[in-house]
Scaffold this active site. Structure first.
Site, short mmCIF file in Angstrom:
data_model
loop_
_atom_site.label_atom_id
_atom_site.label_comp_id
_atom_site.label_asym_id
_atom_site.label_seq_id
_atom_site.Cartn_x
_atom_site.Cartn_y
_atom_site.Cartn_z
N SER A 188 12.68 81.66 -47.10
CA SER A 188 13.94 82.37 -47.27
C SER A 188 14.02 82.95 -48.69
O SER A 188 13.16 83.73 -49.07
CB SER A 188 15.12 81.45 -46.94
OG SER A 188 16.31 82.18 -46.76
N GLU A 315 16.26 84.96 -36.90
CA GLU A 315 16.64 84.21 -38.09
C GLU A 315 18.15 83.94 -38.14
O GLU A 315 18.59 82.81 -38.34
CB GLU A 315 16.21 84.98 -39.34
CG GLU A 315 14.72 85.26 -39.45
CD GLU A 315 13.95 84.15 -40.12
OE1 GLU A 315 14.56 83.14 -40.49
OE2 GLU A 315 12.72 84.30 -40.27
N HIS A 409 16.51 80.65 -38.14
CA HIS A 409 16.24 80.43 -39.55
C HIS A 409 16.04 78.96 -39.85
O HIS A 409 16.80 78.11 -39.35
CB HIS A 409 17.43 80.98 -40.36
CG HIS A 409 17.13 81.21 -41.80
ND1 HIS A 409 16.05 81.95 -42.24
CD2 HIS A 409 17.79 80.81 -42.94
CE1 HIS A 409 16.06 82.01 -43.55
NE2 HIS A 409 17.09 81.32 -44.00
#
Length: 488
Positions: A188, A315, A409
């Site tokens: 991320s 995500e 995610h």
């Protein structure tokens, strides 16, 4: 039998860790080792300064202070917040072995405003079992690390990454690691940090290869960073200068920085992310970060370093799904019109994502946000490096969590770390996540860190070539990211 606690001499002084025997191969952990002095007082908003040396053995059996100052609640990854001033520290996990082992330096995510290097998900025990030294690093977050301040150095969080990597280069041999076989990895915002470092001329001597998971690039323009800083300073009642902002308590800065970025939540927050980008993060200051990251990679910076990168299919779709009642009556084309104003581009994108359209507008919205922030970075970076000396490998994570309904995610992190038994993994991955998939992904990560090759054809063998983890189709695909291409 009593085994003496491990003691290692670092450049600043000796540290004492502890042995662990959870897996087949014992390993040692050294936690909270300072790589810089606490960024408080006169060092607040300053570049990191090397730690004061010590002579007595320093205890390194507990995690150090974190820049995360409060329990964020509801995060997908456990993110412990540990109080204290000495937030610039590293954690080292190393096998019970002598020699010169490959090293993974991991940078945590959290949108450049949250996250914690003390997360149990980043424990290096499985990498240690497979002969890889693992280091997790801390860095200043939010405005502290990335806010524009008149009179202060820009990109303080980036400078923290550099200082931590310099510490690794100077000290990792004492922990059994090879300073010339360092892979910098992250997820991320941490993946964005990896690509930012890969494109920085001043970082090139600090690592051999790069591993970017769901990379979220910031590349904040200086004028936008200044506007946000001025807005935050106005909320605190001071000028955006080093002298005046140092008078504002850290807690007040943290409390107000969200107001300075966006007061929206849910789909409104996603809209702001699309239109304005990450509120805090590395800024293109023309000095440390000279140009936007992909432009730097396109110019050849970092071209001698192997890169492994990829993203999950959906995500951020969970966030859009939570707004499904508001979105279900809006045609997907109408929803995307403010973001994809070119009619041909919009139609091309919707055509390429027909499968998502069949799932409803929320699925299209979630996929678009996922593509815009994360997934388009994969072909973007791979194509930027098309003519470089070192290859680029791409992957796509497609395993759908039975608990969340999406390949979402953070879901892939415990697979990469082979940590499906860790706390809160079942909340995200369900009661029986496939160990076979963790074996495949973790083995690929170990192979890349050890030998700079994860084990499938590189992107340049045929543009688009990617390894698909957990999907229902072929393992190797040349069309894994075709649905994003209209956005490039």
């Amino acid at each position: 039998m009593v085994i003496d606690a491990p003691i290692v001499q670092t450049s600043a002084g000796p540290v004492r860790g502890f042995w662990r025997e959870e897996l087949d191969r014992p390993s040692a952990a050294f936690l909270g080792i300072p790589f810089a002095q606490p960024p408080v007082g006169e060092l607040r908003f300053a570049a990191p300064v090397p730690p004061e040396p010590w002579t007595d053995v320093r205890d390194a059996t507990g995690y150090g202070a974190t820049a995360l100052r409060h329990d964020p609640g509801g995060t997908l990854i456990p993110e412990p917040a540990i109080p204290g001033d000495g937030t610039l520290n590293v954690n080292v996990f190393t096998p019970d072995a002598e020699g010169s082992l490959p090293v993974l330096v991991w940078i945590h995510g959290g949108g450049y405003t949250a996250g914690s290097p003390a997360s149990p998900w980043y424990d290096g025990r499985a990498f240690n079992r497979d002969g890889v030294v693992t280091v997790t690093i801390s860095y200043r977050l939010g405005f502290d690390g990335f806010g524009w301040i008149d009179g202060a150095p820009h990109n303080r969080g980036v400078r923290d990454w550099l200082a931590a990597l310099e510490w690794v280069r100077q000290n990792i041999a004492a922990f059994g690691g090879d300073p010339d076989r360092v892979t910098v990895g992250g997820q991320s915002a941490g993946g964005g940090a990896v690509l930012t470092l890969l494109g920085m001329p001043t970082a090139q001597h600090l690592f051999r290869s790069a591993f970017a998971v769901s990379a979220a690039l910031a590349d904040v323009p200086v004028d936008i960073a200044r506007q946000r800083a001025e807005r935050l300073a106005a909320l605190t009642g001071v000028a955006p200068t080093l002298e005046e902002l140092r008078t504002v308590p850290e807690e007040r800065i943290h409390a107000l920085q969200r107001k300075a970025e966006s007061a929206k939540r849910g789909i409104g927050l996603l809209t702001d992310l699309i239109e304005q980008g990450s509120p805090w993060g590395p800024m293109v200051d023309g000095d440390l970060v000279r140009v936007p990251t992909l432009e730097s990679l396109r110019s050849g910076i970092g071209g001698d370093k192997p890169l492994l990168l990829g993203a999950a299919d959906d995500e951020f779709t969970m966030v859009a799904e939570a707004e499904e009642s508001k979105l279900r009556l809006i045609p997907p084309g109408l929803l995307l019109r403010p973001f994809l104003r070119d009619r041909e581009v919009r139609h091309a994108y919707l055509e390429a994502n027909a499968e998502q359209r069949a799932k409803g507008t929320a699925a299209v919205a979630g996929r678009y946000v996922s593509d815009h922030i994360f997934r388009v970075v994969v072909p973007g970076a791979a194509e930027a490096r098309a003519s470089t000396e070192a290859p680029t490998w791409a992957y796509r994570f497609s395993w759908v969590s039975p608990a969340k309904g999406w390949a979402c995610h953070c879901l892939d992190v415990p697979f990469w770390f082979d940590g499906l038994d860790l706390e809160r993994v079942h909340d995200l991955a369900g009661d029986a996540p496939p160990q076979s998939l963790a074996d495949e992904m973790h083995s690929a990560a170990v192979a890349f860190v050890s030998d700079a090759d994860p084990g499938w054809p590189a992107w340049r063998t045929q543009p688009g070539t990617s390894r698909v983890f957990g999907g229902s189709g072929p393992e190797i695909s040349e069309t894994a990211y075709d649905s994003t291409l209209a956005l490039l």
